[in-house]
Design a protein around this motif. Structure first.
Motif, PDB file in Angstrom:
ATOM      1  N   THR A 382       4.533   9.457   3.861  1.00  0.00           N
ATOM      2  CA  THR A 382       4.039   8.475   2.900  1.00  0.00           C
ATOM      3  C   THR A 382       5.201   7.747   2.245  1.00  0.00           C
ATOM      4  O   THR A 382       6.177   8.369   1.829  1.00  0.00           O
ATOM      5  N   VAL A 383       5.097   6.425   2.156  1.00  0.00           N
ATOM      6  CA  VAL A 383       6.121   5.630   1.472  1.00  0.00           C
ATOM      7  C   VAL A 383       5.827   5.639  -0.026  1.00  0.00           C
ATOM      8  O   VAL A 383       4.687   5.414  -0.448  1.00  0.00           O
ATOM      9  N   LEU A 384       6.834   5.904  -0.824  1.00  0.00           N
ATOM     10  CA  LEU A 384       6.710   5.916  -2.272  1.00  0.00           C
ATOM     11  C   LEU A 384       7.678   4.897  -2.859  1.00  0.00           C
ATOM     12  O   LEU A 384       8.876   4.921  -2.568  1.00  0.00           O
ATOM     13  N   ALA A 385       7.171   3.994  -3.665  1.00  0.00           N
ATOM     14  CA  ALA A 385       8.008   3.028  -4.368  1.00  0.00           C
ATOM     15  C   ALA A 385       7.732   3.128  -5.858  1.00  0.00           C
ATOM     16  O   ALA A 385       6.599   3.372  -6.268  1.00  0.00           O
ATOM     17  N   GLN A 386       8.768   2.954  -6.647  1.00  0.00           N
ATOM     18  CA  GLN A 386       8.608   2.918  -8.099  1.00  0.00           C
ATOM     19  C   GLN A 386       9.215   1.640  -8.638  1.00  0.00           C
ATOM     20  O   GLN A 386      10.343   1.263  -8.299  1.00  0.00           O
ATOM     21  N   HIS A 387       8.448   0.971  -9.488  1.00  0.00           N
ATOM     22  CA  HIS A 387       8.902  -0.254 -10.128  1.00  0.00           C
ATOM     23  C   HIS A 387       8.570  -0.138 -11.612  1.00  0.00           C
ATOM     24  O   HIS A 387       7.422  -0.300 -12.022  1.00  0.00           O
ATOM     25  N   GLY A 388       9.573   0.192 -12.402  1.00  0.00           N
ATOM     26  CA  GLY A 388       9.328   0.391 -13.822  1.00  0.00           C
ATOM     27  C   GLY A 388       8.359   1.533 -14.057  1.00  0.00           C
ATOM     28  O   GLY A 388       8.567   2.652 -13.597  1.00  0.00           O
ATOM     29  N   ARG A 389       7.267   1.238 -14.740  1.00  0.00           N
ATOM     30  CA  ARG A 389       6.269   2.253 -15.060  1.00  0.00           C
ATOM     31  C   ARG A 389       5.082   2.222 -14.109  1.00  0.00           C
ATOM     32  O   ARG A 389       3.980   2.672 -14.461  1.00  0.00           O
ATOM     33  N   SER A 390       5.278   1.693 -12.919  1.00  0.00           N
ATOM     34  CA  SER A 390       4.246   1.688 -11.892  1.00  0.00           C
ATOM     35  C   SER A 390       4.778   2.355 -10.638  1.00  0.00           C
ATOM     36  O   SER A 390       5.952   2.186 -10.277  1.00  0.00           O
ATOM     37  N   TRP A 391       3.904   3.111  -9.973  1.00  0.00           N
ATOM     38  CA  TRP A 391       4.242   3.818  -8.754  1.00  0.00           C
ATOM     39  C   TRP A 391       3.307   3.348  -7.647  1.00  0.00           C
ATOM     40  O   TRP A 391       2.123   3.079  -7.886  1.00  0.00           O
ATOM     41  N   PHE A 392       3.822   3.275  -6.410  1.00  0.00           N
ATOM     42  CA  PHE A 392       3.054   2.762  -5.288  1.00  0.00           C
ATOM     43  C   PHE A 392       3.179   3.722  -4.107  1.00  0.00           C
ATOM     44  O   PHE A 392       4.279   4.155  -3.775  1.00  0.00           O
ATOM     45  N   LEU A 393       2.052   4.036  -3.493  1.00  0.00           N
ATOM     46  CA  LEU A 393       2.039   4.856  -2.292  1.00  0.00           C
ATOM     47  C   LEU A 393       1.553   4.032  -1.123  1.00  0.00           C
ATOM     48  O   LEU A 393       0.538   3.325  -1.228  1.00  0.00           O
ATOM     49  N   GLY A 394       2.262   4.135   0.008  1.00  0.00           N
ATOM     50  CA  GLY A 394       1.826   3.526   1.257  1.00  0.00           C
ATOM     51  C   GLY A 394       1.428   4.633   2.204  1.00  0.00           C
ATOM     52  O   GLY A 394       2.275   5.321   2.774  1.00  0.00           O
ATOM     53  N   VAL A 395       0.122   4.828   2.379  1.00  0.00           N
ATOM     54  CA  VAL A 395      -0.414   5.955   3.141  1.00  0.00           C
ATOM     55  C   VAL A 395      -0.803   5.480   4.535  1.00  0.00           C
ATOM     56  O   VAL A 395      -1.552   4.502   4.678  1.00  0.00           O
ATOM     57  N   GLY A 396      -0.307   6.154   5.544  1.00  0.00           N
ATOM     58  CA  GLY A 396      -0.606   5.787   6.921  1.00  0.00           C
ATOM     59  C   GLY A 396       0.602   6.016   7.791  1.00  0.00           C
ATOM     60  O   GLY A 396       1.463   6.842   7.476  1.00  0.00           O
ATOM     61  N   ARG A 397       0.667   5.276   8.893  1.00  0.00           N
ATOM     62  CA  ARG A 397       1.801   5.400   9.804  1.00  0.00           C
ATOM     63  C   ARG A 397       2.331   4.018  10.160  1.00  0.00           C
ATOM     64  O   ARG A 397       1.591   3.047  10.198  1.00  0.00           O
ATOM     65  N   GLY A 398       3.631   3.980  10.451  1.00  0.00           N
ATOM     66  CA  GLY A 398       4.237   2.716  10.810  1.00  0.00           C
ATOM     67  C   GLY A 398       4.033   1.696   9.713  1.00  0.00           C
ATOM     68  O   GLY A 398       4.180   1.973   8.530  1.00  0.00           O
ATOM     69  N   MET A 399       3.652   0.474  10.119  1.00  0.00           N
ATOM     70  CA  MET A 399       3.368  -0.577   9.144  1.00  0.00           C
ATOM     71  C   MET A 399       1.895  -0.645   8.789  1.00  0.00           C
ATOM     72  O   MET A 399       1.499  -1.429   7.929  1.00  0.00           O
TER      73      MET A 399
END
Length: 407
Positions: A382-399
């Motif tokens: 899972t891709v995890l990104a953080q931008h300030g006080r927000s968090w983002f998950l990219g669930v899946g495979r590849g793009m």
């Protein structure tokens, strides 16, 4: 006594390579420039006696000139961003930190603290856990803790280490109960924060408790030195990190002003092989969770990437000029963030932006002193990104991923 927040930053940065989601890029920015002489893990408990993936990148990065934004190639915005508000009924304060360990499991911190650093006061803190991707959150049985520094260091779905001014609080049952430990007697869970899946970590011999030493060694969570040490000197003035992919291969990096030395082992450290250096002094090792994709990266200008093929480093695809953060999700891809906001994938055919994140990653919260975006990859890909006080998950495979925003 050193500022505990600074020490926690170093503590967190040292865990950058262990496939944890600590917001490593942000930690590196905060610690960068505070001292020239670094040992990323100058003894496992350096922070302990003075008083914590992924980014899947082990970084040796100097301050860089501001990059120039470059045009990106984006598909039509067909994706959808699901927004989830992290709340816990009846709990005071606001969301202060969020740490995912997989697409479904994570830990959240709510607090009422005012001011910052060691002057934090009026702190009522609550820890919660999710096992359904943040749809619901369950309050943990965290005991009362003193004001001041506080840090979440998750080990896995059930195990969490909490650092406070007084010592460690540890749960191994999903937050139902916590045990208290002084800094002078850390539990095994603390070593597991830094350790590879097979239970190895870098520290000061004989037991990793010493805060500083001239030379680090590979130690075992179960205790003592690893049986076979690598053929490199792990000095206290170099940036040393040990990572392991799901295939069991170990990767040891030693970074200094001359670049990055990479040593690997396919038999759990019984034998080690030093890989050839790369021109133009690559500064990061990016390892995919499955261990199959191994990259060397340079994000300072002129940037570049090299992919391991056998025992040779071969040039990889071009990075956007404004690449800031980088991680390896597998399948021959790199996921990168822009210094100006936005996130996308680098493939053999170029850069492909994730359009549903374009707006959220360029929006600044006035409470954030540094609105830049960090990126990592969790052990399940899972891709995890953080931008300030927000968090983002990219669930899946590849793009092909579903994207979720938490705040």
């Amino acid at each position: 006594m050193p500022d505990l927040e600074d020490l926690f930053v170093e503590f967190e940065t040292a865990a950058a390579a262990t496939f944890r989601p600590p917001g490593v890029a942000d930690a590196q920015r905060r610690i960068r420039g505070r001292r020239r002489r670094r040992g990323l893990l100058a003894g496992l408990l350096a922070v302990v006696l003075a008083g914590p993936a992924s980014a899947l990148a082990v970084a040796h990065r100097a301050d860089r000139p501001e990059p120039r934004p470059t045009p990106s190639v984006s598909p039509s915005p067909t994706g959808r961003l699901t927004v989830r508000t992290v709340t816990l009924p009846g709990v005071p304060g606001e969301l202060a930190d969020l740490r995912f360990v997989s697409a479904r499991a994570g830990w959240a911190l709510f607090d009422t603290c005012v001011d910052a650093g060691e002057s934090r006061s009026g702190c009522r803190r609550t820890v919660a856990r999710t096992v359904d991707g943040g749809v619901t959150w369950q309050r943990a049985g965290l005991p009362a803790v003193p004001d001041g520094g506080f840090q979440l260091l998750p080990v896995d779905t059930d195990t969490l280490v909490v650092t406070t001014r007084a010592g460690y609080l540890v749960t191994a049952d999903g937050g139902n109960s916590f045990t208290s430990h002084p800094y002078e007697a850390p539990p095994v869970a603390v070593r597991r924060v830094f350790a590879t899946p097979s239970g190895l970590y870098l520290g000061c011999p004989p037991d990793g408790v010493r805060p500083n030493c001239d030379r680090q060694r590979v130690l075992r969570v179960s205790g003592g030195l690893h049986f076979h040490q690598p053929p490199v000197t792990l000095r206290s003035d170099t940036e040393n990190a040990l990572v392991e992919g799901a295939d069991g291969r170990l990767w040891l990096t030693v970074g200094d002003d001359n670049g990055l030395t990479v040593v690997t082992s396919a038999d759990q450290g019984t034998t080690w092989q030093e890989l050839p250096p790369v021109p133009r002094a690559a500064r990061q090792l990016a390892l995919a969770p499955d261990g199959r994709d191994v990259w060397l990266v340079r994000t300072t200008q002129p940037n570049g990437v090299w992919r391991l093929a056998g025992t040779r480093w071969e040039p990889g695809p071009a990075l956007p000029d404004d690449t800031d953060g980088i991680a390896a999700p597998g399948a021959g891809l790199l996921v990168v963030t822009s210094a100006y906001g936005g996130l996308g994938f680098v493939t053999g055919g170029g850069y492909v932006e994730v359009p549903e994140l374009r707006g959220p990653l360029r929006t600044s919260d006035p409470r954030d002193s540094d609105p830049r975006t960090s990126v990592s990859v969790l052990p399940d890909g899972t891709v995890l990104a953080q931008h300030g006080r927000s968090w983002f998950l990219g669930v899946g495979r590849g793009m092909d991923r579903s994207w979720f925003q938490y705040s």
